[in-house]
Design a protein around this motif. Structure first.
Motif, PDB file in Angstrom:
ATOM      1  N   GLN A 128       0.835  -1.209   0.000  1.00  0.00           N
ATOM      2  CA  GLN A 128       0.000   0.000   0.000  1.00  0.00           C
ATOM      3  C   GLN A 128       0.867   1.256   0.000  1.00  0.00           C
ATOM      4  OE1 GLN A 128      -3.446   0.311  -0.489  1.00  0.00           O
ATOM      5  NE2 GLN A 128      -2.680   2.384  -0.860  1.00  0.00           N
ATOM      6  N   SER A 131       2.195   1.640  -3.444  1.00  0.00           N
ATOM      7  CA  SER A 131       1.154   2.165  -4.321  1.00  0.00           C
ATOM      8  C   SER A 131       0.975   3.671  -4.112  1.00  0.00           C
ATOM      9  CB  SER A 131      -0.162   1.430  -4.063  1.00  0.00           C
ATOM     10  OG  SER A 131      -1.186   1.972  -4.861  1.00  0.00           O
ATOM     11  N   ASP A 132       0.970   4.107  -2.862  1.00  0.00           N
ATOM     12  CA  ASP A 132       0.855   5.537  -2.554  1.00  0.00           C
ATOM     13  C   ASP A 132       2.022   6.315  -3.154  1.00  0.00           C
ATOM     14  OD1 ASP A 132      -1.416   4.871  -1.077  1.00  0.00           O
ATOM     15  OD2 ASP A 132      -0.418   5.073   0.870  1.00  0.00           O
ATOM     16  N   VAL A 135       1.512   6.715  -6.915  1.00  0.00           N
ATOM     17  CA  VAL A 135       0.516   7.755  -7.192  1.00  0.00           C
ATOM     18  C   VAL A 135       1.158   9.144  -7.067  1.00  0.00           C
ATOM     19  CG1 VAL A 135      -1.600   8.839  -6.300  1.00  0.00           C
ATOM     20  CG2 VAL A 135      -1.487   6.346  -6.589  1.00  0.00           C
ATOM     21  N   ARG A 138       3.513   9.802 -10.034  1.00  0.00           N
ATOM     22  CA  ARG A 138       2.771  10.131 -11.267  1.00  0.00           C
ATOM     23  C   ARG A 138       2.269  11.583 -11.234  1.00  0.00           C
ATOM     24  NH1 ARG A 138       0.652   4.963 -10.593  1.00  0.00           N
ATOM     25  NH2 ARG A 138       1.384   3.527 -12.190  1.00  0.00           N
ATOM     26  N   ARG A 139       1.699  11.976 -10.099  1.00  0.00           N
ATOM     27  CA  ARG A 139       1.157  13.331  -9.977  1.00  0.00           C
ATOM     28  C   ARG A 139       2.268  14.365 -10.118  1.00  0.00           C
ATOM     29  NH1 ARG A 139       0.818  16.874  -6.021  1.00  0.00           N
ATOM     30  NH2 ARG A 139       1.192  15.472  -4.271  1.00  0.00           N
TER      31      ARG A 139
END
Length: 171
Positions: A128, A131-132, A135, A138-139
């Motif tokens: 997790q 995954s965070d 994210v 990508r941002r």
């Protein structure tokens, strides 16, 4: 200057671990005094999006070994990139292979090296959090596409938080 430092993220490549092993074998031949040669950074985390270059920490017995190791890397065509992250960590880039290699020379007991391993190992063990991180990457890459320095700086809080959790043994 930042316009020359675009952020390019690519999907995880399952060949990255094999690339690292090949690079590590060559580096061990060049720098037999190395205490360890470790795959760090996003390419060392299965499934993680990353810049298409393999990051590697080379741990040397002491600061006294840095100068000779630097000479060896320069003779092999590595480009010096200074010590941006830590006064005792020297970065070098080699674009002569695919993926490119970014290697860091550091002395035994170096805090930056310890933190990098803690971050890598924590993200591998905590999907997790990985995954965070993906994210966030990508941002930031979308927002700061042509400013790699800002992209890196804005990841710092997340990285520092994960390292603190890892070193505290938090699950």
């Amino acid at each position: 200057m930042t316009a020359h430092n675009p952020v390019e993220l690519v999907p995880y490549d399952p060949q990255w671990p094999a690339n690292f092993r090949r690079i590590r074998a060559r580096l061990l031949t060049l720098l037999p005094q190395a205490l360890s040669i470790d795959h760090i950074g996003s390419t060392s985390i299965p499934g993680m999006i990353a810049k298409p270059l393999v990051d590697i920490d080379i741990v040397l017995p002491s600061l006294d070994h840095i100068r000779d190791a630097t000479r060896v890397l320069l003779a092999e065509g590595y480009e010096p990139r200074g010590n941006r992250y830590d006064e005792e960590v020297w970065a070098f880039l080699w674009k002569g292979s695919i993926p490119a290699e970014r290697v860091y020379l550091c002395p035994a007991g170096n805090r930056t090296h310890r933190n990098r391993l803690a971050f890598r190992d924590y993200l591998i063990a905590h999907p997790q959090s990985a995954s965070d991180y993906a994210v966030l990457k990508r941002r930031l890459a979308a927002e700061f596409r042509m400013d790699g320095d800002r992209y890196t700086a804005l990841k710092r809080e997340f990285v520092d938080t994960v390292v603190a959790q890892a070193l505290a043994g938090d699950d």
